[in-house]
Design an enzyme around this catalytic site. Sequence first.
Site, PDB file in Angstrom:
ATOM      1  N   SER A  50       0.861  -1.191   0.000  1.00 22.52           N
ATOM      2  CA  SER A  50       0.000   0.000   0.000  1.00 22.52           C
ATOM      3  C   SER A  50       0.897   1.240   0.000  1.00 22.52           C
ATOM      4  CB  SER A  50      -0.867  -0.001   1.263  1.00 22.52           C
ATOM      5  OG  SER A  50      -0.024   0.110   2.406  1.00 22.52           O
ATOM      6  N   ASP A  83      -0.865  -1.525  -4.181  1.00 22.29           N
ATOM      7  CA  ASP A  83      -2.246  -1.605  -3.700  1.00 22.29           C
ATOM      8  C   ASP A  83      -2.820  -0.186  -3.567  1.00 22.29           C
ATOM      9  OD1 ASP A  83      -4.503  -2.890  -2.671  1.00 22.29           O
ATOM     10  OD2 ASP A  83      -3.751  -2.923  -0.614  1.00 22.29           O
ATOM     11  N   SER A 234     -11.026  -9.001   1.648  1.00 25.34           N
ATOM     12  CA  SER A 234     -11.409 -10.417   1.658  1.00 25.34           C
ATOM     13  C   SER A 234     -10.794 -11.243   2.780  1.00 25.34           C
ATOM     14  CB  SER A 234     -11.093 -11.041   0.302  1.00 25.34           C
ATOM     15  OG  SER A 234     -11.961 -10.499  -0.654  1.00 25.34           O
ATOM     16  N   SER A 235     -10.393 -10.574   3.845  1.00 23.87           N
ATOM     17  CA  SER A 235      -9.972 -11.342   5.011  1.00 23.87           C
ATOM     18  C   SER A 235     -11.183 -12.041   5.612  1.00 23.87           C
ATOM     19  CB  SER A 235      -9.335 -10.422   6.066  1.00 23.87           C
ATOM     20  OG  SER A 235      -7.982 -10.188   5.716  1.00 23.87           O
TER      21      SER A 235
END
Length: 355
Positions: A50, A83, A234-235
């Site tokens: 990120s 990201d 999507s954890s």
Amino acid sequence: MALITLRQLLDHAAEHSYAVPAFNINNMEQGLAILNAASEVDSPVIIQASRGARSYAGDIMLSHMVKALSEMHPEVPICMHQDHGNNEATCLSAIKYGFTSVMMDGSLLADMKTPSTYDYNVEITSKVTASAHYVGASVEGELGVLGSLETGEAGEEDGSGAEGKLDHDQLLTDPDQAVDFVSKTKVDALAIACGTSHGAYKFSRKPDGDILAMTVIEAIHNKLPGTHLVMHGSSSVPQYLQDLINENGGEMPQTYGVPVEEIERGIKSGVRKVNIDTDCRMAMTGQFRKIASEKPAEFDPRKFLVPAMQEMENLCKDRFERFGTSGNASKIKVRSMDEMAEEYARGNLDPLTEN
Ligand code: G3H
Ligand code: 13P
Ligand code: ZN
């Protein structure tokens, strides 16, 4: 082995009906955990940084770290991905540092807080795609704003996220608009919004179709069968990791993530990249807490980091296996970015064409 582009990797995943987890990294220990897991189960992998990770570790450290990881594990095709890039400068500077793929997140303005207009998103994403493709790098775009269908808000813990209340039109990607977006921007992968959000506090109960709209993914895939879809946020926020943290002095309120079986359902409908950061953070932090509470006299950081890496490695291995990624690393013959650039120049990589 040279690093692989997102486009080549996801084309392989689509051809063989699997998805690739994209794990966020900030430091060496996370990199080692991811690569040890990938190597053990013969999986290719996406490592993503990120903007926060780039400023935490620094571009020089991050890019050398990834080179070192690929030298240690030449058997693993690694895609190095930016990201949530917020503008052209973030994306192009990542490519300068050796990233093979970037996300231009034009769903929000460059402040990463204000939802943008559709025209802004198309314009900025198209610009990044045109530049990246000249050098063979891949681009992920985003249509729709990540956030909770329960509260209308984006996750509290993420580095980027819309401020204020969002309505369902903003929180769910429109399938017809997705077709227009991909055809105009030529993105290699499309991140969609379906009710997931960043961080641990995604859902107040185990999600059903009212709050996790997997049908939106299915509708988009029906209209765009050749386009690689990306699920952010999507954890799975597994119960065993919440328990590990809370049994060792943590105070995480009960929460629910995206069940792995819902991701498996998405993989049947074109999901090829699955973003996971929070689960890895929880795995490491859970072990830090456990060691700290069991051995209060311990002060050697390695005694905390070794079990933390092992916990994260176990989690990564599980996702490689569940997403069908395992067994595929050895089947991929990595193409260079120059070769990919030639393919784009020849017009061979149209995202609307099924491979
Ligand atoms: O995009 C969200 C990821 O979890 C990265 O978070 O900006 O705190 O590194 P971060
Ligand atoms: P999680 O917070 O669910 O891990 O999502 C990470 C992500 O989407 C990074 O872009
Ligand atoms: Zn994300």
